[in-house]
Design an enzyme around this catalytic site. Structure first.
Site, PDB file in Angstrom:
ATOM      1  N   LYS A   1       0.035   4.434  -0.333  1.00 26.37           N
ATOM      2  CA  LYS A   1      -0.783   5.364   0.003  1.00 26.37           C
ATOM      3  C   LYS A   1      -0.568   6.588  -0.788  1.00 26.37           C
ATOM      4  CE  LYS A   1      -0.314   3.505   4.721  1.00 26.37           C
ATOM      5  NZ  LYS A   1      -0.220   3.618   6.064  1.00 26.37           N
TER       6      LYS A   1
ATOM      7  N   GLY B   1       2.249   2.136  10.746  1.00 25.55           N
ATOM      8  CA  GLY B   1       2.896   3.172  10.653  1.00 25.55           C
ATOM      9  C   GLY B   1       3.460   3.661  12.077  1.00 25.55           C
TER      10      GLY B   1
ATOM     11  N   HIS C   1      -9.536   1.074   4.303  1.00 26.10           N
ATOM     12  CA  HIS C   1      -8.391   1.122   5.133  1.00 26.10           C
ATOM     13  C   HIS C   1      -8.461   2.120   6.169  1.00 26.10           C
ATOM     14  CE1 HIS C   1      -4.357   2.546   6.242  1.00 26.10           C
ATOM     15  NE2 HIS C   1      -3.983   1.649   5.736  1.00 26.10           N
TER      16      HIS C   1
ATOM     17  N   ASN D   1       0.775  -1.172   0.141  1.00 26.82           N
ATOM     18  CA  ASN D   1      -0.037   0.177  -0.048  1.00 26.82           C
ATOM     19  C   ASN D   1       0.792   1.335   0.025  1.00 26.82           C
ATOM     20  OD1 ASN D   1      -1.802   2.000   0.385  1.00 26.82           O
ATOM     21  ND2 ASN D   1      -2.504   1.563   2.633  1.00 26.82           N
TER      22      ASN D   1
ATOM     23  N   GLU E   1      -7.188   4.773   7.418  1.00 26.24           N
ATOM     24  CA  GLU E   1      -6.944   6.143   6.934  1.00 26.24           C
ATOM     25  C   GLU E   1      -8.300   6.411   6.157  1.00 26.24           C
ATOM     26  OE1 GLU E   1      -3.296   5.633   5.167  1.00 26.24           O
ATOM     27  OE2 GLU E   1      -2.630   5.073   7.222  1.00 26.24           O
TER      28      GLU E   1
ATOM     29  N   SER F   1       3.234  -2.155  10.343  1.00 27.18           N
ATOM     30  CA  SER F   1       4.513  -2.135  10.410  1.00 27.18           C
ATOM     31  C   SER F   1       5.003  -3.741  10.240  1.00 27.18           C
ATOM     32  CB  SER F   1       4.797  -1.928  12.241  1.00 27.18           C
ATOM     33  OG  SER F   1       4.612  -0.670  12.367  1.00 27.18           O
TER      34      SER F   1
HETATM   35  P1  PGA Z   1       2.581   0.333   7.546  1.00 29.56           P
HETATM   36  O1  PGA Z   1       1.290   0.458   6.938  1.00 29.56           O
HETATM   37  O2  PGA Z   1       3.225  -1.159   7.005  1.00 29.56           O
HETATM   38  O3  PGA Z   1       3.400   1.433   7.324  1.00 29.56           O
HETATM   39  O4  PGA Z   1       2.294   0.155   9.141  1.00 29.56           O
HETATM   40  C1  PGA Z   1       0.297  -0.519   6.657  1.00 29.56           C
HETATM   41  C2  PGA Z   1      -0.940   0.149   6.292  1.00 29.56           C
HETATM   42  O5  PGA Z   1      -1.361   1.218   6.454  1.00 29.56           O
HETATM   43  O6  PGA Z   1      -1.704  -0.673   5.233  1.00 29.56           O
END
Ligand code: PGA
Length: 252
Positions: A11, A172, A95, A9, A97, A212
């Site tokens: 983003k 994140g 997601h 992803n 977000e 993460s």
């Molecule tokens: P991250 O994000 O691996 O940076 O924690 C995962 C995601 O939001 O899909």
């Protein structure tokens, strides 16, 4: 045997100029295997990325979001019809977000899933709890509420559906769920599918872990019985790291 999936992803990241070099590194590093690789990329890059991954074995490009109407007065939105017109056949939905920053509620997310599936798209549907919800022991209630979308999906459409369990506190932050915490949540999700749909649906539906994921923790995650792949944000932006993550899901 369930399909293994390594999904990226991006983003709202990566410049257009970096895309060719990114995929060239992956072409050189990723060995053909049965793991499916998916990149969820920003809308303006969908077509370019789709052309790039044609030469990468078992891979596809997905959108990060869609709206649940085929066309109309919905400024700023993208429809499943438009995606299909440019050859894109998969999308992320729900997601955290989108749920958090863009206030997409459960009803809207269910409509998006049903619409995308009806239009023939594959869906990666994200669920996950906040830290407060985990601390106050609401995790299973929150997941149940988010997963209730599945009740409206036909058994046939479930074949094009997969779930990404992404605890919000792990996204994140550099603090992944432990493989035991993730496995426990995945078991719960699979039980819900068995209860609401069928054991066969539960046995076949891939459930990815996100939050993460890194080359350092992916091997432990990949050993868990109910974790069938991962959805990766930060580490997917660096092709060398993502190549290592893909390799961890190789079937033995
Ligand atoms: P991250 O994000 O691996 O940076 O924690 C995962 C995601 O939001 O899909």
């Amino acid at each position: 045997m369930r399909q293994k999936i390594a999904a990226a992803n991006w983003k709202m990241n990566l410049p257009k100029e970096g895309i060719e070099a990114y995929f060239e590194t992956l072409r050189q590093t990723v060995k053909p295997n049965s793991t499916r690789t998916v990149w969820c990329v920003p809308a303006p890059f969908l077509e370019k990325c789709a052309a790039e991954v044609e030469k990468i074995f078992n891979s596809k490009i997905a959108a990060q979001n869609i709206f649940h109407k085929p066309s109309g007065a919905f400024t700023g939105e993208i429809s499943s019809t438009m995606l299909k017109q440019i050859g894109i056949t998969a999308t992320l939905i729900g997601h955290s977000e989108r749920r958090g920053t863009f206030k997409e509620d459960q009803d809207m997310l269910t409509q998006k899933c049903l619409h995308a599936l009806e239009q023939g798209l594959e869906v990666i549907y994200c669920v996950g709890e906040t830290l407060e919800q985990r601390k106050s022991e609401q995790t299973w209630d929150v997941l149940s509420e988010q997963l209730a979308t599945i009740k409206s999906i036909s058994e046939t459409d479930l074949k094009k559906f997969c779930i990404a369990y992404e605890p919000i506190w792990a996204i994140g932050t550099g603090v992944s769920a432990t493989s035991e915490q993730a496995e426990q949540a995945h078991q719960f999700i699979r039980q819900q599918i068995a209860e609401w749909k069928s054991q066969s649906n539960a046995d076949h539906l891939p459930i990815l872990y996100g939050g993460s994921v890194s080359p350092e923790n992916v091997t432990d995650l990949s050993k868990q019985e109910n974790i069938d792949g991962c959805l990766v944000g930060g580490a997917s932006l660096i092709p060398e790291k993502f190549a290592k993550i893909i390799a961890a899901w190789k079937e033995i």
